[in-house]
Design an enzyme around this catalytic site. Structure first.
Site, PDB file in Angstrom:
ATOM      1  CE  LYS A  10      60.731  56.460  35.384  1.00  0.00           C
ATOM      2  NZ  LYS A  10      61.758  55.427  35.535  1.00  0.00           N
ATOM      3  N   PRO A  94      67.031  66.391  37.363  1.00  0.00           N
ATOM      4  CG  PRO A  94      68.614  65.279  38.662  1.00  0.00           C
ATOM      5  CD  PRO A  94      67.198  65.706  38.652  1.00  0.00           C
ATOM      6  CB  ALA A  96      70.327  61.943  30.568  1.00  0.00           C
ATOM      7  N   GLY A  98      67.145  58.797  34.572  1.00  0.00           N
ATOM      8  CA  GLY A  98      66.318  57.650  34.945  1.00  0.00           C
ATOM      9  C   GLY A  98      65.141  58.038  35.808  1.00  0.00           C
ATOM     10  CB  ALA A 100      60.216  59.700  33.928  1.00  0.00           C
ATOM     11  N   GLY A 101      62.181  62.850  33.834  1.00  0.00           N
ATOM     12  CA  GLY A 101      61.958  64.288  33.869  1.00  0.00           C
ATOM     13  C   GLY A 101      61.329  64.808  32.584  1.00  0.00           C
ATOM     14  N   GLY A 102      61.886  64.426  31.433  1.00  0.00           N
ATOM     15  CA  GLY A 102      61.345  64.869  30.152  1.00  0.00           C
ATOM     16  C   GLY A 102      59.948  64.328  29.915  1.00  0.00           C
ATOM     17  CB  SER A 104      57.438  64.230  34.548  1.00  0.00           C
ATOM     18  OG  SER A 104      56.432  64.495  35.501  1.00  0.00           O
ATOM     19  CG  ASP A 136      59.106  56.112  31.624  1.00  0.00           C
ATOM     20  OD1 ASP A 136      58.629  54.979  31.809  1.00  0.00           O
ATOM     21  OD2 ASP A 136      60.305  56.392  31.809  1.00  0.00           O
TER      22      ASP A 136
END
Length: 284
Positions: A10, A94, A96, A98, A100-102, A104, A136
């Site tokens: 995001k 990537p 950390a 910004g 929202a990978g974790g 998501s 998020d």
């Protein structure tokens, strides 16, 4: 049985912070949308009551520190699921960053296990579960484009932004969201971005106005700690991106580009600054 889920990144077209709340969180207004850079999750049911996560990425935890693991444990506990799951996480976003990978990944896990275990949990209930994992996650459960308020968990879906290219560039640093919010003094914010202006630009499909309306009050805080963020932002503007902003608490900077012909020049120019550069489309 196996299920597959995509976990898109995001970006924040707008991020404003209104005040510090009594519960320690901040009251925010954000306009978020998703881009076509995504992790992919494969979930396989196991007969024994366990959660196993694997990944090709050697830099992420594969235990209870992983948000996908936490999501699986939460849904198992909440709905008394006695079977287990093996989750393979193909990591592309990537960490950390910004983006929202974790969050998501956690959202994709909730959606996927809802299907794998045939729990028939409504979307609103999945979002409420997600809010227990992070601010998020509820947005990532539903995706699309939304205005988020509260601490980010109250969502109002809105129409898709004008279609464009998105160039993402992440410097080789990790940023702690908690640290950035901890350094933010809301009273010192000089200029708050206008949510009504951004909503109107999206509704009218006015790309130029949308670029002008972008804003992120965390950007100044992150730049003070990590000046590389400003260098990337200036480079992206110099190379001709139409609108440039840091996403979330950073350090990823994104540039919106309306003309495809500009994309290679911006992409190649940024590769001199950082390894993690992506040219993707908005997920409209």
């Amino acid at each position: 049985m196996k299920v597959y889920e995509k976990a898109p990144a995001k970006i924040n077209l707008l991020l404003d912070v209104l005040r510090k709340r009594d519960d320690g969180y901040h009251e925010v207004e954000m306009i978020m949308t998703m881009v076509d850079l995504a992790d992919r999750l494969e979930m396989t049911e196991l007969p024994r009551d366990t959660i196993i996560i694997s990944s090709q990425a050697g830099y992420i935890p594969l235990d209870e520190k992983n948000l996908a693991f936490q999501a699986a444990r939460l849904i198992k506990d909440q709905y008394d699921v006695r079977t287990g799951v093996y989750i393979h996480l193909d990591k592309r976003i990537p960490v950390a960053a910004g983006l929202a990978g974790g969050s998501s990944d956690a959202a994709a896990t909730l959606r996927g296990l809802n299907r794998l275990w045939k729990l028939n949990i409504p979307m609103e209930e999945l979002q409420a579960l997600g809010a227990e994992l992070g601010s998020d996650v509820p947005f990532c459960v539903s995706g699309g484009t939304a205005l988020a308020t509260g601490r980010g968990e109250k969502l109002q879906p809105i129409g898709a932004p004008p279609q464009c290219w998105v160039i993402l560039a992440k410097p080789p640093i990790h940023v702690s969201t908690q640290e950035i919010y901890g350094k933010l003094n809301v009273r010192e914010i000089e200029r708050h971005p206008s949510v009504p202006r951004m909503l109107q630009a999206i509704e009218d499909q006015q790309f130029g106005e949308m670029c002008q309306a972008m804003g992120n009050v965390l950007e100044d805080v992150t730049v003070r700690v990590h000046p590389e963020v400003r260098q990337i932002k200036e480079c992206m503007m110099r190379l001709g991106a139409d609108g440039v902003l840091m996403s979330g608490s950073g350090p990823t900077v994104f540039g919106l580009v309306s003309k495809e012909a500009k994309v290679p020049r911006i992409y190649n120019g940024l590769r001199g600054f950082c390894k993690d550069v992506y040219a993707v489309r908005m997920l409209t």
